[in-house]
Design a protein around this motif. Structure first.
Motif, mmCIF file in Angstrom:
data_model
loop_
_atom_site.group_PDB
_atom_site.id
_atom_site.type_symbol
_atom_site.label_atom_id
_atom_site.label_comp_id
_atom_site.label_asym_id
_atom_site.label_seq_id
_atom_site.Cartn_x
_atom_site.Cartn_y
_atom_site.Cartn_z
ATOM 1 N N ALA A 1 78.575 -33.457 -25.532
ATOM 2 C CA ALA A 1 77.350 -32.888 -26.097
ATOM 3 C C ALA A 1 77.822 -31.743 -26.982
ATOM 4 C CB ALA A 1 76.413 -32.397 -25.007
ATOM 5 N N ALA B 1 80.697 -34.315 -18.360
ATOM 6 C CA ALA B 1 80.080 -33.683 -19.529
ATOM 7 C C ALA B 1 80.992 -32.622 -20.128
ATOM 8 C CB ALA B 1 78.741 -33.066 -19.152
ATOM 9 N N ARG C 1 68.233 -29.838 -17.770
ATOM 10 C CA ARG C 1 69.444 -30.573 -18.110
ATOM 11 C C ARG C 1 70.122 -31.080 -16.844
ATOM 12 N NH1 ARG C 1 68.044 -27.267 -21.500
ATOM 13 N NH2 ARG C 1 68.190 -25.631 -19.902
ATOM 14 N N ALA D 1 67.161 -33.536 -20.442
ATOM 15 C CA ALA D 1 68.344 -34.097 -21.090
ATOM 16 C C ALA D 1 69.246 -34.703 -20.024
ATOM 17 C CB ALA D 1 69.099 -33.028 -21.864
ATOM 18 N N ARG E 1 68.469 -39.135 -23.849
ATOM 19 C CA ARG E 1 69.758 -39.661 -23.396
ATOM 20 C C ARG E 1 70.501 -40.283 -24.573
ATOM 21 N NH1 ARG E 1 69.629 -45.177 -22.964
ATOM 22 N NH2 ARG E 1 71.360 -45.193 -21.504
ATOM 23 N N GLY E 2 71.771 -40.590 -24.360
ATOM 24 C CA GLY E 2 72.566 -41.285 -25.364
ATOM 25 C C GLY E 2 73.088 -42.587 -24.801
ATOM 26 N N ALA F 1 70.424 -30.982 -26.193
ATOM 27 C CA ALA F 1 70.310 -30.747 -24.755
ATOM 28 C C ALA F 1 69.601 -29.428 -24.473
ATOM 29 C CB ALA F 1 71.691 -30.763 -24.106
ATOM 30 N N VAL G 1 72.808 -35.834 -19.681
ATOM 31 C CA VAL G 1 74.009 -35.603 -20.478
ATOM 32 C C VAL G 1 75.246 -36.174 -19.800
ATOM 33 C CG1 VAL G 1 75.459 -33.864 -21.585
ATOM 34 C CG2 VAL G 1 72.986 -33.480 -21.383
ATOM 35 N N ARG G 2 75.887 -37.117 -20.467
ATOM 36 C CA ARG G 2 77.204 -37.591 -20.036
ATOM 37 C C ARG G 2 78.167 -37.457 -21.218
ATOM 38 N NH1 ARG G 2 77.260 -41.823 -17.258
ATOM 39 N NH2 ARG G 2 75.086 -42.497 -17.170
ATOM 40 N N PHE H 1 76.591 -38.311 -24.737
ATOM 41 C CA PHE H 1 75.237 -37.886 -25.104
ATOM 42 C C PHE H 1 75.143 -37.826 -26.629
ATOM 43 C CE2 PHE H 1 72.113 -34.362 -25.764
ATOM 44 C CZ PHE H 1 71.012 -34.971 -25.175
ATOM 45 N N SER H 2 75.947 -36.980 -27.236
ATOM 46 C CA SER H 2 76.042 -36.942 -28.696
ATOM 47 C C SER H 2 77.223 -36.069 -29.107
ATOM 48 C CB SER H 2 74.776 -36.383 -29.340
ATOM 49 O OG SER H 2 74.956 -36.210 -30.741
#
Length: 255
Positions: free
Chosen positions: A118, A138, A132, A112, A55-56, A126, A114-115, A61-62
């Motif tokens: 990404a 996202a 996922r 993963a 996670r981020g 991810a 993910v928000r 997320f990244s």
């Protein structure tokens, strides 16, 4: 090194480990230092861990590669890598790929969460996970082409396996962004949920995985992960062999 120094941390809670990218001020943009730290997490993982959540922190997320690496001139910068002999450059990249490929380990299932963004390396991170779960906000993109680069963090094979060659080519060669609706439609998401439900959805998925026999889950992952490289007859043999091992283990006749 501390999470503050590397930008990523590993937390373990019984059978669940969580990898958190913790540079929210730059949308968890990634650096080679983060990748080296993540590669070491595989060695640090306790033996009872069965599920790894990635996670981020914050709202993304990244956002991908930290662009400071692109313009820098020190170790691991593009400038430094470009001066290396070809074999040495490839070896350096192989070393960094380990930050992603350990999530393929046969003894864990990786998820993963993910928000938000990404992008590039974030998308590939991810993709490195087995499953996922996406928040509705996202945004996914294989943006390496926009920098004149190729995806090189083990994401291309996973992408082709999930969406097929033609769609993978279009995604990678255009660098365009996909929203969660499209990601779900083309097979990149296992689940899409409202943003405020993301953490709960990931916890529920982890709990569902943990509810069943560990050896059975490991055998199932191995069967499915290797299926594309086997003929029908080879896959059926793999099923027979896996089931034989499980039957013997359940009867107390295992090794």
């Amino acid at each position: 090194m501390t999470a503050e120094a590397t930008g990523v941390r590993l937390d373990c809670d019984g059978p669940v480990a969580t990898v958190t990218l913790c540079r929210p001020d730059v949308l968890n943009a990634q650096t080679p230092a983060m990748w080296r730290a993540m590669r070491e997490f595989s060695r640090d993982l306790p033996g009872d861990v069965r599920v790894v959540i990635v996670r981020g922190e914050g709202r993304a997320f990244s956002a991908g590669l930290d662009l400071a690496v692109v313009g820098a001139s020190g170790p691991d910068s593009f400038a430094e890598l470009s001066t290396l002999p070809e074999a040495d450059c490839a070896d350096r990249i192989a070393d960094l790929q380990g930050a992603f490929t350990w999530l393929h380990r046969p003894d864990v299932v990786s998820i993963a969460a993910v928000r938000g963004h990404a992008i590039g390396a974030g998308f590939q991170l991810a993709l490195a996970c087995d499953l996922r779960v996406l928040a509705e906000d996202a945004k996914l993109s294989m943006a390496e082409v926009t920098l004149g680069l190729v995806p090189d963090l083990a994401g291309t094979k996973r992408l082709v396996e999930l969406v097929g060659y033609a769609r993978a080519l279009e995604i990678c060669a255009t660098g365009r962004r996909m929203d969660a609706v499209e990601a779900d439609r083309v097979g990149l998401a296992n689940l899409v949920v409202p943003g405020d439900e993301l953490d709960d959805a990931v916890r529920d998925l982890a709990a569902a995985l943990l509810a069943h026999d560990r050896d059975a889950v490991v055998e199932i992952k191995a069967l499915l992960a290797g299926a594309s490289g086997r003929s029908h007859a080879e896959q059926q043999r793999a099923e027979r062999e896996a089931q034989t091992r499980q039957l013997r283990a359940l009867a107390g006749h295992g090794e």
